[in-house]
Design an enzyme around this catalytic site. Structure first.
Site, PDB file in Angstrom:
ATOM      1  N   LYS A  64      -2.479 -19.186   5.611  1.00  0.00           N
ATOM      2  CA  LYS A  64      -3.457 -19.476   6.951  1.00  0.00           C
ATOM      3  C   LYS A  64      -3.609 -18.088   7.310  1.00  0.00           C
ATOM      4  O   LYS A  64      -3.056 -17.083   7.355  1.00  0.00           O
ATOM      5  CB  LYS A  64      -2.967 -20.283   7.932  1.00  0.00           C
ATOM      6  CG  LYS A  64      -1.812 -20.042   8.887  1.00  0.00           C
ATOM      7  CD  LYS A  64      -1.734 -21.028   9.901  1.00  0.00           C
ATOM      8  CE  LYS A  64      -2.533 -20.761  10.946  1.00  0.00           C
ATOM      9  NZ  LYS A  64      -2.119 -20.168  12.233  1.00  0.00           N
ATOM     10  N   LYS A 113       8.627 -28.368   7.613  1.00  0.00           N
ATOM     11  CA  LYS A 113       9.633 -28.594   8.466  1.00  0.00           C
ATOM     12  C   LYS A 113      10.093 -30.070   8.151  1.00  0.00           C
ATOM     13  O   LYS A 113       9.118 -31.003   7.961  1.00  0.00           O
ATOM     14  CB  LYS A 113       8.809 -28.656   9.755  1.00  0.00           C
ATOM     15  CG  LYS A 113       8.404 -27.173  10.579  1.00  0.00           C
ATOM     16  CD  LYS A 113       7.831 -27.217  11.876  1.00  0.00           C
ATOM     17  CE  LYS A 113       6.928 -26.095  12.375  1.00  0.00           C
ATOM     18  NZ  LYS A 113       7.957 -25.272  12.868  1.00  0.00           N
ATOM     19  N   LYS A 167      -0.034 -21.638  24.703  1.00  0.00           N
ATOM     20  CA  LYS A 167       0.880 -20.597  24.745  1.00  0.00           C
ATOM     21  C   LYS A 167       1.490 -20.288  26.013  1.00  0.00           C
ATOM     22  O   LYS A 167       0.613 -20.960  27.118  1.00  0.00           O
ATOM     23  CB  LYS A 167       0.194 -19.500  24.090  1.00  0.00           C
ATOM     24  CG  LYS A 167       0.002 -19.515  22.586  1.00  0.00           C
ATOM     25  CD  LYS A 167       0.345 -18.269  21.967  1.00  0.00           C
ATOM     26  CE  LYS A 167       0.064 -18.320  20.337  1.00  0.00           C
ATOM     27  NZ  LYS A 167       0.961 -18.936  19.444  1.00  0.00           N
ATOM     28  N   HIS A 207       2.726 -24.205   7.374  1.00  0.00           N
ATOM     29  CA  HIS A 207       4.006 -24.136   7.123  1.00  0.00           C
ATOM     30  C   HIS A 207       4.610 -25.280   8.046  1.00  0.00           C
ATOM     31  O   HIS A 207       5.838 -25.483   7.879  1.00  0.00           O
ATOM     32  CB  HIS A 207       4.526 -22.752   7.805  1.00  0.00           C
ATOM     33  CG  HIS A 207       4.343 -22.527   9.351  1.00  0.00           C
ATOM     34  ND1 HIS A 207       3.579 -22.235  10.038  1.00  0.00           N
ATOM     35  CD2 HIS A 207       5.484 -22.815  10.084  1.00  0.00           C
ATOM     36  CE1 HIS A 207       3.439 -22.167  11.158  1.00  0.00           C
ATOM     37  NE2 HIS A 207       4.831 -22.322  11.338  1.00  0.00           N
ATOM     38  N   ARG A 214       1.015  -1.165  -0.037  1.00  0.00           N
ATOM     39  CA  ARG A 214      -0.371  -0.101   0.054  1.00  0.00           C
ATOM     40  C   ARG A 214       1.032   1.109  -0.024  1.00  0.00           C
ATOM     41  O   ARG A 214       0.448   2.371  -0.448  1.00  0.00           O
ATOM     42  CB  ARG A 214      -0.959  -0.067   1.230  1.00  0.00           C
ATOM     43  CG  ARG A 214      -2.226   0.427   0.933  1.00  0.00           C
ATOM     44  CD  ARG A 214      -3.209   0.160   1.974  1.00  0.00           C
ATOM     45  NE  ARG A 214      -2.618  -0.635   3.197  1.00  0.00           N
ATOM     46  CZ  ARG A 214      -3.229  -0.844   4.212  1.00  0.00           C
ATOM     47  NH1 ARG A 214      -4.583  -0.441   4.469  1.00  0.00           N
ATOM     48  NH2 ARG A 214      -3.059  -1.842   5.148  1.00  0.00           N
ATOM     49  N   GLU A 241       3.914 -24.096  23.351  1.00  0.00           N
ATOM     50  CA  GLU A 241       4.915 -22.844  23.027  1.00  0.00           C
ATOM     51  C   GLU A 241       5.221 -22.080  24.174  1.00  0.00           C
ATOM     52  O   GLU A 241       4.392 -22.051  25.367  1.00  0.00           O
ATOM     53  CB  GLU A 241       4.158 -22.094  22.115  1.00  0.00           C
ATOM     54  CG  GLU A 241       3.908 -22.681  20.733  1.00  0.00           C
ATOM     55  CD  GLU A 241       3.164 -21.585  19.857  1.00  0.00           C
ATOM     56  OE1 GLU A 241       3.988 -21.356  18.976  1.00  0.00           O
ATOM     57  OE2 GLU A 241       2.024 -21.388  19.829  1.00  0.00           O
ATOM     58  N   HIS A 244      -2.106 -27.325  11.920  1.00  0.00           N
ATOM     59  CA  HIS A 244      -1.021 -27.668  12.247  1.00  0.00           C
ATOM     60  C   HIS A 244      -0.931 -28.993  12.866  1.00  0.00           C
ATOM     61  O   HIS A 244      -0.416 -30.052  12.423  1.00  0.00           O
ATOM     62  CB  HIS A 244      -0.012 -26.745  13.141  1.00  0.00           C
ATOM     63  CG  HIS A 244       0.276 -25.346  12.496  1.00  0.00           C
ATOM     64  ND1 HIS A 244       0.171 -25.058  11.247  1.00  0.00           N
ATOM     65  CD2 HIS A 244       0.205 -24.181  13.234  1.00  0.00           C
ATOM     66  CE1 HIS A 244       0.508 -23.892  11.124  1.00  0.00           C
ATOM     67  NE2 HIS A 244       0.120 -23.283  12.344  1.00  0.00           N
ATOM     68  N   ASP A 292      -6.301 -21.414  15.750  1.00  0.00           N
ATOM     69  CA  ASP A 292      -5.118 -21.152  15.300  1.00  0.00           C
ATOM     70  C   ASP A 292      -4.092 -22.255  14.949  1.00  0.00           C
ATOM     71  O   ASP A 292      -3.307 -22.135  14.063  1.00  0.00           O
ATOM     72  CB  ASP A 292      -4.546 -20.038  16.267  1.00  0.00           C
ATOM     73  CG  ASP A 292      -3.180 -19.489  15.936  1.00  0.00           C
ATOM     74  OD1 ASP A 292      -2.994 -19.171  14.933  1.00  0.00           O
ATOM     75  OD2 ASP A 292      -2.198 -19.602  16.795  1.00  0.00           O
TER      76      ASP A 292
HETATM   77  C1  BG6 Z   1       1.208 -20.087  13.454  1.00  0.00           C
HETATM   78  C2  BG6 Z   1       0.350 -19.726  14.813  1.00  0.00           C
HETATM   79  O1  BG6 Z   1       0.490 -20.624  12.557  1.00  0.00           O
HETATM   80  O2  BG6 Z   1       2.366 -21.188  14.074  1.00  0.00           O
HETATM   81  C3  BG6 Z   1       1.162 -19.056  15.966  1.00  0.00           C
HETATM   82  O3  BG6 Z   1      -0.518 -18.657  14.186  1.00  0.00           O
HETATM   83  C4  BG6 Z   1       2.017 -20.071  16.372  1.00  0.00           C
HETATM   84  O4  BG6 Z   1       0.293 -18.768  16.843  1.00  0.00           O
HETATM   85  C5  BG6 Z   1       2.999 -20.596  15.081  1.00  0.00           C
HETATM   86  O5  BG6 Z   1       2.877 -19.458  17.345  1.00  0.00           O
HETATM   87  C6  BG6 Z   1       3.955 -21.666  15.566  1.00  0.00           C
HETATM   88  O6  BG6 Z   1       4.665 -22.166  14.546  1.00  0.00           O
HETATM   89  P1  BG6 Z   1       6.226 -22.649  14.833  1.00  0.00           P
HETATM   90  O7  BG6 Z   1       6.575 -22.952  13.537  1.00  0.00           O
HETATM   91  O8  BG6 Z   1       6.909 -21.474  15.589  1.00  0.00           O
HETATM   92  O9  BG6 Z   1       5.950 -24.050  15.598  1.00  0.00           O
END
Ligand code: BG6
Length: 506
Positions: free
Chosen positions: A165, A199, A357, A195, A51, A233, A257, A252
């Protein structure tokens, strides 16, 4: 589809959201790593769309500064160990910038000119679009791309699109987004990112299962007692309050994941590693997962929020006092679920999933507990319980695989203790630093969709969590708490304790 896996074909990568966090933190470092590994095509170009009305040099300076910061910070996620400025210059030299709002048709007209302006020749019209923008813009960008004719493949050139995502916020919105996408692009042009699939250790789950003859015969309900999937996490909500408070841990992390780990562990062997062969088998697992009734949700799903505490020496505020979080927020920062798969391989084997978290440890692992040996042999000995055999696939950190079994403690008495056989990636392989996005961008460039989600995979994932969302949003089911820096709420322990089991320590 024919895949050229040697070197990706010439193409232009168009990044929507070039000034955003994802681009700076992950995409540009990933492109830099790909350049280092000589995996970018010769005539590769990047066009950023954003933007801000800024000259391209300002953008380049900003991206360069970010890269430098990551290197000196050595943050795990950034995963670039040093900068070879010649390589980085090679990457940014290819960058052009289009400023404009993504909901303005004029932006796409400018983009079209730039794309067409590239030299002619084979592959000049190959374009990969990357939607690194907030989810509410996915639909509008796709519609504009369609109207501007960007989805049409002409003269042997391809057009593909990567979608980040979150893919929807429930089953209905995911379906709507799939509909919008498929109204413009064909399924084989669409690359929905998770993502976790970038890995190495996640990809290795399939290699481990299907590349070794040893485990398959015991990979079923006859030998396996239960499975625990953990994504713990230490980070809290940090600066993502606005996004996170509207989403919560379930949306999330789980349908994306955690379900990647779940499906890779539980899927049947595919007939090949072709994208659809693999995705079909993952789909079977999701479709066989037993839908949770409202009553089951109340029994088998636990949600909780962190309260004040200390995580690895760092003081953490109560979630509700974090920036941009509603004072009376009922958004969960922790979720645990018990899932059953109704098929022949897994009937009767519980899969316990948890993620949260601000926990005491960062730990992503899949742990499989095998059934106990009969105790009869150890009658009249000091052995009260046999040691359970655990197979643990450690996804991050300390990537590796370990097998725990019982061994006799030396001495005159018959006593067993748990011992470990372990493999650590770092002992065997020198893995180049990476963000995880390298493989995904590269695969999209060569047209390999194995590590991406198909429309039906996404919807099947949402189908499983939808009853949980419905029950919770209907005000049913308590939201528990846990102190930041702990291993999670007591109620999640109860979920397993009811069946005589316990979570592995984090
Ligand atoms: C993201 C989430 O998709 O994945 C985050 O939105 C999360 O909240 C993250 O922390 C975790 O990914 P990674 O690769 O750090 O384990």
């Amino acid at each position: 589809m024919e895949i050229d896996a040697t070197v990706s074909q010439r193409c232009t990568l168009v990044i929507f959201g070039i000034t955003g966090d994802l681009t700076r933190r992950l995409l540009m470092p990933a492109l830099y790593n790909l350049a280092r590994w000589k995996r970018l095509p010769k005539d590769f170009r990047i066009i950023g769309v954003g933007r801000s009305e800024i000259p391209v040099d300002t953008l380049l300076d900003d991206l360069t500064r970010s890269l430098q910061e990551f290197v000196s910070e050595q943050a795990g996620e950034a995963s670039v160990d040093s900068v070879d400025w010649k390589v980085w210059d090679e990457v940014v030299r290819r960058l052009a910038y289009v400023s404009g709002h993504i909901e303005d048709a004029g932006t796409y007209a400018k983009l079209l000119q730039l794309v067409k302006g590239s030299q002619a020749g084979p592959g000049a019209g190959n374009v990969l679009f990357y939607l690194a923008v907030a989810a509410q813009f996915f639909g509008p960008v796709v519609e504009h791309l369609g109207e501007a004719g960007f989805a049409r493949e002409e003269a042997g050139d391809w057009r593909r699109i990567i979608i980040e995502k979150p893919f929807g916020r429930d089953l209905q919105s995911a379906r709507a987004l799939n509909r919008d996408l498929l109204a413009v692009f064909r399924e084989d042009q669409i690359f929905r990112i998770d993502h976790f699939l970038g890995k190495e250790t996640v990809q290795n789950i399939m290699a481990f299962r299907f590349g070794n003859g040893l485990f398959e015969p015991i990979w079923n309900r006859d030998r396996i007692d239960h499975v625990q999937i953990t994504v713990a996490e230490t980070v809290g909500v940090e600066r993502r309050g606005i996004f996170y408070d509207a989403i919560g841990a379930l949306r999330d992390m789980v349908p994306n994941h955690l379900f990647q780990l779940f499906t890779m562990l539980a899927m049947e062997p595919p007939i090949s590693f072709e994208a659809d062969a693999v995705r079909d088998k993952k789909q079977d697992v999701l479709m066989a997962a037993r839908p949770l009734s409202e009553e089951a949700v109340l029994q088998e799903a636990v949600r909780a929020q962190y309260t004040e505490g200390t995580v690895r020496g760092r003081a953490v505020r109560n979630y509700r006092e974090e920036p941009n979080i509603a004072a009376a927020s009922r958004t969960e920062t922790y979720v645990a679920l018990r899932l059953m798969i109704d098929n022949w391989r897994w009937a009767g084997v519980p899969f316990y999933l948890r993620t949260g978290k601000a926990l005491t440890q960062r730990n992503t692992e899949i742990a499989i507990q095998f059934k106990q040996a009969p105790l009869a042999l150890f009658r009249n000995t000091a052995v009260a319980d046999c040691i359970p055999n655990w197979l643990v696939l450690q996804i991050q950190p300390n990537e590796g695989i370990s097998l725990q079994f019982g061994a006799k403690v030396p001495g005159p008495d018959v006593r067993l203790d748990a011992v470990n056989m372990g493999f650590l990636y770092k002992d065997y392989f020198r893995t180049p630093p990476s963000t995880g996005y390298e493989t995904l961008i590269y695969d999209a460039m060569i047209g390999d969709a194995t590590l991406f989600q198909r429309a039906d995979n996404i919807e099947a994932g949402w189908r499983i969590v939808q009853p949980v969302l419905d029950t919770w949003s209907g005000g049913h089911g308590s939201i528990w708490t846990y102190p930041a820096g702990s291993a999670g709420p007591k109620e999640a322990d109860d979920l397993l304790a009811r069946e005589g089991r316990a979570w592995r320590p984090l």
